[in-house]
Write an enzyme that holds these catalytic residues in place. Structure first.
Site, PDB file in Angstrom:
ATOM      1  N   PHE A   1       0.810  -1.217   0.000  1.00 12.92           N
ATOM      2  CA  PHE A   1       0.000   0.000   0.000  1.00 12.92           C
ATOM      3  C   PHE A   1       0.842   1.265   0.000  1.00 12.92           C
ATOM      4  CE2 PHE A   1       0.987  -0.045   4.463  1.00 12.92           C
ATOM      5  CZ  PHE A   1       0.769   1.237   4.941  1.00 12.92           C
ATOM      6  N   LYS A   2       2.104   1.149   0.380  1.00  9.34           N
ATOM      7  CA  LYS A   2       2.976   2.321   0.413  1.00  9.34           C
ATOM      8  C   LYS A   2       3.177   2.927  -0.976  1.00  9.34           C
ATOM      9  CE  LYS A   2       3.732   1.679   4.842  1.00  9.34           C
ATOM     10  NZ  LYS A   2       5.015   1.401   5.468  1.00  9.34           N
ATOM     11  N   ASP A   3       2.856   2.167  -2.026  1.00  8.91           N
ATOM     12  CA  ASP A   3       2.994   2.699  -3.387  1.00  8.91           C
ATOM     13  C   ASP A   3       2.116   3.928  -3.608  1.00  8.91           C
ATOM     14  OD1 ASP A   3       4.917   0.933  -4.508  1.00  8.91           O
ATOM     15  OD2 ASP A   3       3.380  -0.603  -4.782  1.00  8.91           O
TER      16      ASP A   3
ATOM     17  N   THR B   1       7.794   0.556   3.253  1.00 10.48           N
ATOM     18  CA  THR B   1       8.017   1.958   2.897  1.00 10.48           C
ATOM     19  C   THR B   1       9.269   2.103   2.054  1.00 10.48           C
ATOM     20  OG1 THR B   1       6.899   2.874   4.836  1.00 10.48           O
ATOM     21  CG2 THR B   1       8.546   4.258   3.802  1.00 10.48           C
TER      22      THR B   1
END
Length: 441
Positions: free
Chosen positions: A106-108, A139
């Protein structure tokens, strides 16, 4: 014009561009909006007709008023060129898959948005900007890929030696070009503290243009608010009850982004903070006492945080009112054994494979429905949305022994395993980091 102020209250209000480039306020606080704008009511009514990109543009406009519409559209279209599907695995239980970006985490969302924003704001500037980021896993790889090759930006990633998965380490240490990995003898909290000290060091800030890609940076949280609204867009139009969102949590940026979405008008019954044994926030919710402590290593390593930075933003959002926070957030923590059992049982029951972090979210959701149903005043048929933060293949060494089978490795992960790891080893002493930065940049 939207301004951003410090959670510590001792810094001047600044425009978005300055808040983004600084990362941390001069007084050591985190930047937050000086007021909370509201999403258009018609937009929320017609949310089911909106794409992720359309939602991104609409939300960004509320906070980013220094870029023209064409530039903002370009930033969103380039950054969010992947989907975040909502998958139903049981009645009223949904998984929001946030791992379809380049690094399968999800850090994308935050990293790609930030890199395009930085590029837009750094045009025609002579001095390179130096991005400092601490990572407990995902991250680092997201920032590495998001900023890879971006002109005028150098990236320095600090990660705890031996405390990230092999895949995560390979992703963040093999990027090359403008990305350097520092392997720190210590914990994620040590890495995060070193980054914070760098932003507070006068000499460093006089000689270098420093910024952060951690969730201490407000530009990380804004794009993370997009997918909460996108979850609503994918629900049945006949669904009347606002969902309860369950968020696997470490540094609490992801949950804070959901609270921000709620502040600008997103319907939500409540939020579940799901943690592993690093349970500082669930403990606070129960007792009203916030007691940071050294993090413990777990199989859900990206959540191994003993002093979550974004707790300061959560307190600020609720005026440091413990009871007000408790009205909107319920928390629970779980052991590695429980996490492994959840991965196994959900796979057997539904065929769906959870990564360890999402498994913690599943456990918290089930605990809430079993022990605290109606806590937020929601009806029995309220839908639950668990944010799934990473592709299970990134944690094959943990999951495969649990389920007794191999997990197919996506091509982009397999490719990074063939590359040579390149990192600079360093102890957790800020003086060493400072000297290294001044020498390198």
């Amino acid at each position: 014009m939207m301004k951003f102020i410090s959670t510590n209250g001792d810094s001047e209000p600044v425009p978005f561009s300055e808040a983004v480039l600084k990362g941390l306020a001069p007084d050591g606080g985190l930047y937050v909006p000086d007021h909370w704008p509201a999403l258009d009511e018609a937009f929320l009514t017609n949310i089911h007709d909106k794409s992720l990109q359309q939602i991104g543009v609409e939300v960004s406009r509320l906070f980013v008023d220094e870029l023209d519409d064409d530039t903002l559209h370009s930033v969103i279209e380039e950054a969010l060129n992947f989907d975040a599907p909502l998958v139903s695995i049981e009645d009223n239980l949904n998984i929001l898959e946030l791992f379809h970006g380049p690094t399968l985490a999800f850090k994308d969302f935050g990293a790609r948005f930030m890199s395009r924003i930085f590029s837009a704001f750094r045009k025609n500037k002579e001095q390179d900007i130096v991005i400092l980021a601490a990572t407990s896993g995902d991250t680092g790889s997201a920032v590495a890929q998001g900023f890879l090759g971006v002109e005028g930006v150098k990236v320095c990633l600090l990660y705890p030696s031996g405390k990230v998965s092999r895949l995560q380490e390979q992703q963040l240490t093999t990027a090359g070009q403008n990305v350097t990995a520092l392997e720190i003898d210590g914990t994620f909290d040590d890495c995060q503290q070193m980054v914070k000290q760098a932003f507070s060091d006068q000499e460093l800030n006089e000689q270098l243009v420093l910024s952060s890609a951690n969730s201490i940076n407000i530009a990380r949280l804004i794009p993370q608010s997009f997918y909460y609204l996108y979850a609503l867009a994918q629900m049945e139009k006949t669904e009347q009850n606002p969902p309860v969102f369950c968020v696997p949590s470490g540094n609490f940026g992801n949950l804070t982004a959901g609270l921000m979405a709620r502040k600008i008008g997103m319907p939500a019954s409540g939020f579940i903070a799901a943690t592993n044994v690093n349970d500082v926030v669930p403990e606070y919710l129960q007792t009203g006492s916030f007691n940071p402590r050294p993090s413990k290593r777990t199989i859900s390593n990206a959540m191994d945080v003993g002093n979550p930075s974004n707790f300061a933003r959560i307190e600020y959002l609720y005026n440091h009112d413990h009871e007000a926070i408790r009205r909107h957030i319920w928390g629970a923590s779980f052991s590695d054994e429980q996490t492994a059992d959840a991965i196994r049982s959900v796979k057997e029951k539904t065929g769906y494979l959870l990564d360890p972090h999402t498994a913690v979210g599943y456990l918290a959701t089930e605990a809430y429905r079993r022990e605290a149903a109606g806590y937020f005043g929601e009806p029995d048929d309220t839908p639950f949305v668990i944010l799934s933060t990473a592709h299970p293949a990134k944690f094959g060494d943990v999951i495969e022994p649990v389920i007794g089978e191999k997990i197919p490795l996506p091509g982009r992960l397999a490719a990074c395993l063939q590359k040579e790891k390149k990192s600079t080893h360093m102890d957790s002493d800020f003086g060493r980091l400072k000297a290294w930065l001044l020498e390198q940049y």
